[in-house]
Design a protein around this motif. Sequence first.
Motif, PDB file in Angstrom:
ATOM      1  N   SER A 182       0.857  -1.233   0.023  1.00 23.74           N
ATOM      2  CA  SER A 182      -0.049  -0.030  -0.103  1.00 23.74           C
ATOM      3  C   SER A 182       0.980   1.199   0.166  1.00 23.74           C
ATOM      4  N   ILE A 183       1.906   1.223   0.566  1.00 21.60           N
ATOM      5  CA  ILE A 183       2.873   2.303   0.547  1.00 21.60           C
ATOM      6  C   ILE A 183       3.491   2.532  -0.839  1.00 21.60           C
ATOM      7  N   ILE A 184       3.844   1.475  -1.395  1.00 18.82           N
ATOM      8  CA  ILE A 184       4.173   1.572  -2.961  1.00 18.82           C
ATOM      9  C   ILE A 184       3.213   2.368  -3.770  1.00 18.82           C
ATOM     10  N   GLU A 185       1.971   2.023  -3.597  1.00 16.13           N
ATOM     11  CA  GLU A 185       0.910   2.416  -4.297  1.00 16.13           C
ATOM     12  C   GLU A 185       0.594   3.609  -4.061  1.00 16.13           C
ATOM     13  N   THR A 186       0.899   4.316  -2.854  1.00 17.32           N
ATOM     14  CA  THR A 186       0.444   5.573  -2.305  1.00 17.32           C
ATOM     15  C   THR A 186       1.627   6.391  -3.006  1.00 17.32           C
ATOM     16  N   LEU A 187       2.777   6.036  -2.997  1.00 12.49           N
ATOM     17  CA  LEU A 187       4.042   6.828  -3.525  1.00 12.49           C
ATOM     18  C   LEU A 187       4.215   6.742  -4.957  1.00 12.49           C
ATOM     19  N   ASN A 188       4.085   5.734  -5.407  1.00 11.98           N
ATOM     20  CA  ASN A 188       4.434   5.516  -6.995  1.00 11.98           C
ATOM     21  C   ASN A 188       3.356   5.834  -7.846  1.00 11.98           C
ATOM     22  N   LEU A 189       2.306   5.685  -7.539  1.00 13.17           N
ATOM     23  CA  LEU A 189       1.103   5.819  -8.194  1.00 13.17           C
ATOM     24  C   LEU A 189       0.945   4.990  -9.363  1.00 13.17           C
ATOM     25  N   GLY A 190       1.198   3.878  -9.210  1.00 15.40           N
ATOM     26  CA  GLY A 190       0.878   2.939 -10.374  1.00 15.40           C
ATOM     27  C   GLY A 190       2.099   2.837 -11.217  1.00 15.40           C
ATOM     28  N   GLY A 191       3.336   3.502 -10.874  1.00 16.48           N
ATOM     29  CA  GLY A 191       4.342   3.647 -11.727  1.00 16.48           C
ATOM     30  C   GLY A 191       4.392   4.964 -12.429  1.00 16.48           C
ATOM     31  N   ALA A 192       3.720   6.148 -12.090  1.00 15.86           N
ATOM     32  CA  ALA A 192       3.826   7.251 -12.481  1.00 15.86           C
ATOM     33  C   ALA A 192       4.572   8.149 -11.940  1.00 15.86           C
ATOM     34  N   GLN A 193       5.115   7.793 -10.915  1.00 16.62           N
ATOM     35  CA  GLN A 193       5.918   8.720  -9.818  1.00 16.62           C
ATOM     36  C   GLN A 193       7.230   8.065  -9.396  1.00 16.62           C
ATOM     37  N   SER A 194       8.392   8.786  -9.512  1.00 17.49           N
ATOM     38  CA  SER A 194       9.505   8.108  -8.885  1.00 17.49           C
ATOM     39  C   SER A 194       9.465   8.188  -7.629  1.00 17.49           C
ATOM     40  N   VAL A 195      10.114   7.194  -6.854  1.00 17.98           N
ATOM     41  CA  VAL A 195      10.123   6.996  -5.291  1.00 17.98           C
ATOM     42  C   VAL A 195      11.798   6.951  -5.001  1.00 17.98           C
ATOM     43  N   MET A 196      12.369   7.674  -3.807  1.00 16.84           N
ATOM     44  CA  MET A 196      13.706   6.968  -3.495  1.00 16.84           C
ATOM     45  C   MET A 196      13.324   6.152  -2.224  1.00 16.84           C
ATOM     46  N   VAL A 197      14.436   5.254  -2.245  1.00 19.28           N
ATOM     47  CA  VAL A 197      14.326   4.010  -1.200  1.00 19.28           C
ATOM     48  C   VAL A 197      15.711   4.033  -0.510  1.00 19.28           C
ATOM     49  N   GLN A 198      15.874   4.068   0.846  1.00 23.45           N
ATOM     50  CA  GLN A 198      17.132   3.917   1.262  1.00 23.45           C
ATOM     51  C   GLN A 198      17.049   3.078   2.488  1.00 23.45           C
ATOM     52  N   LYS A 199      18.216   2.192   2.701  1.00 19.96           N
ATOM     53  CA  LYS A 199      18.297   1.554   3.753  1.00 19.96           C
ATOM     54  C   LYS A 199      18.049   2.275   5.141  1.00 19.96           C
ATOM     55  N   TYR A 200      17.376   1.858   5.870  1.00 18.40           N
ATOM     56  CA  TYR A 200      17.133   2.369   7.203  1.00 18.40           C
ATOM     57  C   TYR A 200      18.701   2.577   8.083  1.00 18.40           C
ATOM     58  N   LEU A 201      18.800   3.634   8.522  1.00 18.49           N
ATOM     59  CA  LEU A 201      19.994   3.735   9.455  1.00 18.49           C
ATOM     60  C   LEU A 201      19.666   3.887  10.946  1.00 18.49           C
TER      61      LEU A 201
END
Length: 317
Positions: A182-201
Motif C-alpha cells: 500500500s505504501i508503494i501504491e501511495t508513493l509511486n501512483l501505479g508507476g507514474a511517480q518516482s520514489v527514493m528508497v534507502q536502507k534504514y540507518l
Amino acid sequence: MHILFVADPLETFKIYKDSTFAMMRSAQAKGHRISACEPQDMHWISGEKVTARVRDILLTGNESAWFDETQSRRAELASFDAIVMRKDPPFDSEYFYSTHLLEQAEREGAKVYNKPASLRDHPEKLAVMEFAQYTPPTLVTRSAQDIRDFHAKHQDIILKPLDGMGGMGIFRVGPDGMNLGSIIETLNLGGAQSVMVQKYLPEIVKGDKRVLIIGGQPVPYCLARIPQGNEVRGNLAAGGKGVAQPLEAEDRAIAEQVGAKLAPRGLLLIGLDVIGHSITEINVTSPTCFQEIEQQAGFKVADMFVEALEKAVAGAA
C-alpha cells in the motif's frame, strides 16, 4: 549592498526560527539595505528587463511587528547588488519557472544566490547521486518490483517521494514488510511517480544532522534533529528535537568535499542531511537551522552567510 530576498510572504515568517529572517537581521546590522518579494511578483515583457513588485523594508526589532515597509515599487532585478532566492519548496512547476526568470535577470547583470541553474540541476533528493560514496544504499525507481527487491535485500527501509519536504510522505518498512504494497501504491501512483528508497540507518536515534556549508566551508556546528517518541522522522516540522552540537571530524571532511565541488557552481548555501556519517539529502533551495544553532551554540550562522555573500558579490563585480 542592496539585497533582494525572494521568499514566502513576510507575514508568514516565524521570526523566532526563520533562517531568512536571520539573514535579513544580519544584513541590516552590517549596514545593508533590504527588499523582499515573492516569486509571483516577478514580471517580464519582451524587450524589457525582468522586474518585480518589491517591498523595501526596515527590521524593527519588535517581535509582533517585525518590519516596516518603507516603500512598495516595481524595480528591475538587475538593479540590486544581490538577490537571495529563499522560496521554500515544493520545487514545483512555478518554482521551476521562477528560476528561469531569475536566470534571465542574471543575463541582464543580476547576481543571484543560489544560482538559478544550479537550483534546477541539484534536486534535493537526487543530488546525492553525485556523492554515492557517502550515501546509504539507495534506490530511485518507478518500479514496484524494484522496491520489493530492494526491501528483500535490505529488510529495513525508508521510502520517500522525490518532491517532499519537512519529512512529508516518509515511510519506514521493517523486515515483516507490513504495508509495503500500500505504501508503494501511495508513493509511486501505479508507476507514474518516482520514489527514493534507502536502507534504514539506526543511527537516526542520535539525530538527522543538518550540516550547513556556506561559501564552500562547513559551519562548525550542526543541528541534530532527533526523532521523538515512536516517530521515525527527525525533521523539526515533524516534531523532531533540534540539538546543536560541534561538527564531527568525519562530517566536516564530507562537507568539505561536497562544498569544494558544489560551491563553484554558484551554490553559496548548502544543507546536508547526515545520519551517522551518511548523506541522505542535499538541500539547496532554502536550507534552515540558522537560529537553532545560534541560540544553542552561540555561533552566528547568518553572519557567516552575509559575509560569504559580500565576498561572492565583490568577486563577481
